[in-house]
Motif scaffolding. Structure first.
Motif, PDB file in Angstrom:
ATOM      1  N   ASN A  94       0.914  -1.661  -0.052  1.00 14.36           N
ATOM      2  CA  ASN A  94      -0.109   0.373  -0.155  1.00 14.36           C
ATOM      3  C   ASN A  94       0.640   0.933   0.139  1.00 14.36           C
ATOM      4  OD1 ASN A  94      -2.130   1.977   0.323  1.00 14.36           O
ATOM      5  ND2 ASN A  94      -2.901   1.153   2.283  1.00 14.36           N
ATOM      6  N   VAL A  95       1.182   1.790  -1.573  1.00 13.47           N
ATOM      7  CA  VAL A  95       1.938   2.778  -1.557  1.00 13.47           C
ATOM      8  C   VAL A  95       1.165   4.313  -1.610  1.00 13.47           C
ATOM      9  CG1 VAL A  95       3.986   3.429  -2.504  1.00 13.47           C
ATOM     10  CG2 VAL A  95       4.422   1.263  -1.939  1.00 13.47           C
ATOM     11  N   PRO A  96       1.155   5.196  -1.210  1.00 12.99           N
ATOM     12  CA  PRO A  96       0.355   6.468  -1.847  1.00 12.99           C
ATOM     13  C   PRO A  96       1.032   6.791  -3.545  1.00 12.99           C
ATOM     14  CG  PRO A  96       2.431   7.239  -0.020  1.00 12.99           C
ATOM     15  CD  PRO A  96       2.462   5.986  -0.044  1.00 12.99           C
ATOM     16  N   LEU A  97      -0.704   7.266  -4.147  1.00 14.01           N
ATOM     17  CA  LEU A  97       0.717   7.340  -5.116  1.00 14.01           C
ATOM     18  C   LEU A  97       0.572   9.178  -5.453  1.00 14.01           C
ATOM     19  CD1 LEU A  97      -3.238   6.313  -6.956  1.00 14.01           C
ATOM     20  CD2 LEU A  97      -1.495   4.976  -6.862  1.00 14.01           C
ATOM     21  N   PRO A  98       1.275   9.079  -6.270  1.00 11.53           N
ATOM     22  CA  PRO A  98       1.949  10.255  -6.702  1.00 11.53           C
ATOM     23  C   PRO A  98       0.740  11.510  -6.614  1.00 11.53           C
ATOM     24  CG  PRO A  98       2.586   9.381  -8.309  1.00 11.53           C
ATOM     25  CD  PRO A  98       1.884   7.562  -7.551  1.00 11.53           C
ATOM     26  N   PRO A  99       1.305  12.630  -6.904  1.00 10.13           N
ATOM     27  CA  PRO A  99       0.283  13.435  -7.203  1.00 10.13           C
ATOM     28  C   PRO A  99      -0.139  13.662  -8.660  1.00 10.13           C
ATOM     29  CG  PRO A  99       2.090  14.508  -5.988  1.00 10.13           C
ATOM     30  CD  PRO A  99       2.418  13.158  -5.946  1.00 10.13           C
ATOM     31  N   ALA A 100      -1.489  13.798  -9.481  1.00 14.36           N
ATOM     32  CA  ALA A 100      -1.541  13.640 -10.730  1.00 14.36           C
ATOM     33  C   ALA A 100      -0.639  15.222 -11.020  1.00 14.36           C
ATOM     34  CB  ALA A 100      -3.364  13.990 -10.777  1.00 14.36           C
ATOM     35  N   ASP A 101      -0.302  15.316 -12.440  1.00 11.68           N
ATOM     36  CA  ASP A 101       0.016  16.648 -12.686  1.00 11.68           C
ATOM     37  C   ASP A 101      -0.897  17.663 -12.941  1.00 11.68           C
ATOM     38  OD1 ASP A 101       1.992  14.623 -15.589  1.00 11.68           O
ATOM     39  OD2 ASP A 101       2.462  15.078 -13.796  1.00 11.68           O
ATOM     40  N   GLY A 102      -2.268  17.587 -13.001  1.00 17.09           N
ATOM     41  CA  GLY A 102      -3.322  18.844 -13.060  1.00 17.09           C
ATOM     42  C   GLY A 102      -4.968  17.674 -12.953  1.00 17.09           C
ATOM     43  N   PRO A 103      -5.653  18.622 -13.978  1.00 15.45           N
ATOM     44  CA  PRO A 103      -6.616  18.553 -13.977  1.00 15.45           C
ATOM     45  C   PRO A 103      -6.781  17.461 -14.722  1.00 15.45           C
ATOM     46  CG  PRO A 103      -6.550  20.859 -15.201  1.00 15.45           C
ATOM     47  CD  PRO A 103      -5.403  19.737 -14.798  1.00 15.45           C
ATOM     48  N   ASP A 104      -7.874  15.863 -13.782  1.00 17.15           N
ATOM     49  CA  ASP A 104      -7.500  14.721 -14.760  1.00 17.15           C
ATOM     50  C   ASP A 104      -9.255  14.751 -15.261  1.00 17.15           C
ATOM     51  OD1 ASP A 104      -5.026  13.380 -13.237  1.00 17.15           O
ATOM     52  OD2 ASP A 104      -5.246  13.956 -15.889  1.00 17.15           O
ATOM     53  N   THR A 105      -9.799  14.563 -15.876  1.00 16.12           N
ATOM     54  CA  THR A 105     -10.748  14.320 -16.689  1.00 16.12           C
ATOM     55  C   THR A 105     -11.093  13.016 -17.623  1.00 16.12           C
ATOM     56  OG1 THR A 105     -10.878  15.654 -18.172  1.00 16.12           O
ATOM     57  CG2 THR A 105     -11.371  17.288 -15.875  1.00 16.12           C
ATOM     58  N   ASP A 106     -12.086  13.003 -17.618  1.00 17.60           N
ATOM     59  CA  ASP A 106     -12.715  11.471 -18.311  1.00 17.60           C
ATOM     60  C   ASP A 106     -11.893  11.974 -19.991  1.00 17.60           C
ATOM     61  OD1 ASP A 106     -13.299   9.778 -16.808  1.00 17.60           O
ATOM     62  OD2 ASP A 106     -15.138  10.049 -17.358  1.00 17.60           O
ATOM     63  N   ASP A 107     -12.277  13.613 -20.092  1.00 16.97           N
ATOM     64  CA  ASP A 107     -12.246  14.260 -21.298  1.00 16.97           C
ATOM     65  C   ASP A 107     -10.867  14.687 -21.926  1.00 16.97           C
ATOM     66  OD1 ASP A 107     -14.762  14.294 -22.351  1.00 16.97           O
ATOM     67  OD2 ASP A 107     -15.268  16.517 -21.469  1.00 16.97           O
ATOM     68  N   LEU A 108     -10.406  14.573 -21.065  1.00 16.62           N
ATOM     69  CA  LEU A 108      -8.886  15.186 -20.585  1.00 16.62           C
ATOM     70  C   LEU A 108      -8.362  13.260 -21.288  1.00 16.62           C
ATOM     71  CD1 LEU A 108      -6.234  16.925 -21.378  1.00 16.62           C
ATOM     72  CD2 LEU A 108      -6.512  16.955 -18.066  1.00 16.62           C
ATOM     73  N   HIS A 109      -8.111  12.650 -20.469  1.00 16.96           N
ATOM     74  CA  HIS A 109      -7.964  11.360 -20.716  1.00 16.96           C
ATOM     75  C   HIS A 109      -7.893  10.739 -22.046  1.00 16.96           C
ATOM     76  CE1 HIS A 109      -6.310  10.042 -16.479  1.00 16.96           C
ATOM     77  NE2 HIS A 109      -7.132  10.528 -15.553  1.00 16.96           N
ATOM     78  N   GLN A 110      -9.101  11.120 -22.364  1.00 17.18           N
ATOM     79  CA  GLN A 110      -9.660  10.359 -23.702  1.00 17.18           C
ATOM     80  C   GLN A 110      -8.793  11.259 -24.342  1.00 17.18           C
ATOM     81  OE1 GLN A 110     -13.273  11.147 -24.868  1.00 17.18           O
ATOM     82  NE2 GLN A 110     -13.535  10.001 -26.297  1.00 17.18           N
ATOM     83  N   LEU A 111      -8.393  12.512 -24.683  1.00 15.59           N
ATOM     84  CA  LEU A 111      -7.849  13.475 -25.689  1.00 15.59           C
ATOM     85  C   LEU A 111      -5.807  12.800 -25.257  1.00 15.59           C
ATOM     86  CD1 LEU A 111      -7.237  15.212 -27.558  1.00 15.59           C
ATOM     87  CD2 LEU A 111      -7.023  17.052 -25.414  1.00 15.59           C
ATOM     88  N   TYR A 112      -5.894  12.321 -24.511  1.00 14.13           N
ATOM     89  CA  TYR A 112      -4.036  12.294 -24.268  1.00 14.13           C
ATOM     90  C   TYR A 112      -4.552  10.754 -24.169  1.00 14.13           C
ATOM     91  CZ  TYR A 112      -1.873  15.799 -21.844  1.00 14.13           C
ATOM     92  OH  TYR A 112      -1.604  17.285 -21.773  1.00 14.13           O
ATOM     93  N   ARG A 113      -5.014   9.297 -24.303  1.00 14.18           N
ATOM     94  CA  ARG A 113      -5.023   7.773 -25.059  1.00 14.18           C
ATOM     95  C   ARG A 113      -5.410   8.540 -27.368  1.00 14.18           C
ATOM     96  NH1 ARG A 113      -8.216   6.648 -20.693  1.00 14.18           N
ATOM     97  NH2 ARG A 113     -10.310   7.378 -21.826  1.00 14.18           N
ATOM     98  N   ALA A 114      -5.765   9.519 -27.332  1.00 16.51           N
ATOM     99  CA  ALA A 114      -6.196  10.359 -28.790  1.00 16.51           C
ATOM    100  C   ALA A 114      -4.570  10.184 -29.566  1.00 16.51           C
ATOM    101  CB  ALA A 114      -7.732  10.685 -28.925  1.00 16.51           C
ATOM    102  N   ILE A 115      -4.272  11.093 -28.493  1.00 14.06           N
ATOM    103  CA  ILE A 115      -2.643  12.021 -28.528  1.00 14.06           C
ATOM    104  C   ILE A 115      -1.951  10.165 -29.245  1.00 14.06           C
ATOM    105  CG2 ILE A 115      -1.049  13.516 -27.953  1.00 14.06           C
ATOM    106  CD1 ILE A 115      -3.105  14.991 -27.381  1.00 14.06           C
ATOM    107  N   ASN A 116      -2.037   9.752 -27.868  1.00  7.38           N
ATOM    108  CA  ASN A 116      -0.576   8.734 -27.399  1.00  7.38           C
ATOM    109  C   ASN A 116      -0.829   7.786 -28.494  1.00  7.38           C
ATOM    110  OD1 ASN A 116       0.950   7.590 -26.377  1.00  7.38           O
ATOM    111  ND2 ASN A 116      -0.670   5.998 -24.780  1.00  7.38           N
ATOM    112  N   CYS A 117      -1.821   7.998 -29.535  1.00 10.86           N
ATOM    113  CA  CYS A 117      -1.944   6.827 -31.027  1.00 10.86           C
ATOM    114  C   CYS A 117      -1.232   7.599 -32.015  1.00 10.86           C
ATOM    115  CB  CYS A 117      -3.594   6.244 -31.311  1.00 10.86           C
ATOM    116  SG  CYS A 117      -3.638   5.981 -29.942  1.00 10.86           S
ATOM    117  N   LEU A 118      -1.161   8.676 -32.430  1.00 14.72           N
ATOM    118  CA  LEU A 118      -0.201   9.449 -33.394  1.00 14.72           C
ATOM    119  C   LEU A 118       1.078   8.881 -33.014  1.00 14.72           C
ATOM    120  CD1 LEU A 118      -2.361  13.185 -32.425  1.00 14.72           C
ATOM    121  CD2 LEU A 118      -2.399  11.194 -34.148  1.00 14.72           C
ATOM    122  N   SER A 119       1.143   9.292 -34.068  1.00 12.82           N
ATOM    123  CA  SER A 119       3.075   9.695 -34.255  1.00 12.82           C
ATOM    124  C   SER A 119       4.184  10.206 -33.853  1.00 12.82           C
ATOM    125  CB  SER A 119       3.706   9.404 -35.791  1.00 12.82           C
ATOM    126  OG  SER A 119       3.386  10.933 -36.426  1.00 12.82           O
TER     127      SER A 119
END
Length: 168
Positions: A94-119
Motif C-alpha cells: 500500500n504505497v500512496p500514489l503520486p499527485p496528478a499533473d493537473g486536472p484529470d477529467t474523462d475528456d482529458l484522458h480520452q484526448l491523451y489516449r487519442a494523442i498517444n496513438c499518433l506518431s
C-alpha cells in the motif's frame, strides 16, 4: 557539480510548464515523465552556454526544439528496450500514489489516449497547436515550411477526430 547561472534558473522556472507538457505528451507513466523532464533539463543545461539569442527567433522556439528532440529520442530508446513485467495492484504494498499533473477529467484522458496513438511528429504538432503557437512559429520549431505545417495540421486534426469518435 557546477552551479546553474541565475538566468538559466529563471528560464527553467518560467518555462517549466511547457517542458512538463512535452513530457506529459510523450510519457504515460509518471516516473518516465520525471525522467524525461530531468533529461530535457540536462540537455538544456548543456546547450545553454552555446545558445545565441536572435531577434527573429523566440527563446521558446529553441526550448521546444531541444525538448521535442529529447522526448522523441527518449521515446525511441524506450521502445527498443525489452518490456518489463509489471505487478498487478494486489501484489503491490500500500504505497500512496503520486499527485496528478493537473486536472484529470474523462475528456482529458480520452484526448491523451487519442494523442498517444499518433506518431512522434504528429504529437509535436498537437503540442504546438495546444500551446497556441502560430504556423510561423511551428514551421520555425519543426524546421518545415508554413504550407507544410498547414497541411500536416489538417491531417493531424482529421486523425484526432477519427480517434475521438471511435467507440472505446
Amino acid at each position: 557539480m557546477l552551479a546553474a547561472p541565475p538566468d538559466f534558473l529563471v528560464l527553467l522556472n518560467e518555462y517549466q510548464p511547457l517542458l512538463r507538457r512535452v513530457c506529459r505528451l510523450y510519457c504515460v507513466d509518471a516516473d518516465d515523465r520525471q525522467d524525461l523532464y530531468q533529461e530535457i533539463v540536462t540537455q538544456l543545461w548543456q546547450a545553454w552556454p552555446r545558445y545565441q539569442p536572435r531577434p527573429d527567433v523566440k527563446l521558446s522556439t529553441w526550448l521546444y526544439r531541444v525538448a521535442l528532440n529529447v522526448a522523441i529520442s527518449d521515446l525511441r530508446q524506450r521502445t527498443r528496450r525489452p518490456t518489463s513485467t509489471h505487478l498487478d495492484a494486489a501484489q503491490l504494498p500500500n504505497v500512496p500514489l503520486p499527485p496528478a499533473d493537473g486536472p484529470d477529467t474523462d475528456d482529458l484522458h480520452q484526448l491523451y489516449r487519442a494523442i498517444n496513438c499518433l506518431s512522434d511528429v504528429d504529437k509535436a504538432f498537437v503540442l504546438l497547436y495546444l500551446e497556441e503557437r502560430t504556423y510561423e512559429e511551428m514551421a520555425d520549431i519543426l524546421g518545415i515550411t508554413q504550407n507544410n505545417v498547414r497541411v500536416k495540421m489538417h491531417r493531424v486534426q482529421e486523425k484526432l477526430r477519427q480517434l475521438l469518435t471511435q467507440p472505446a
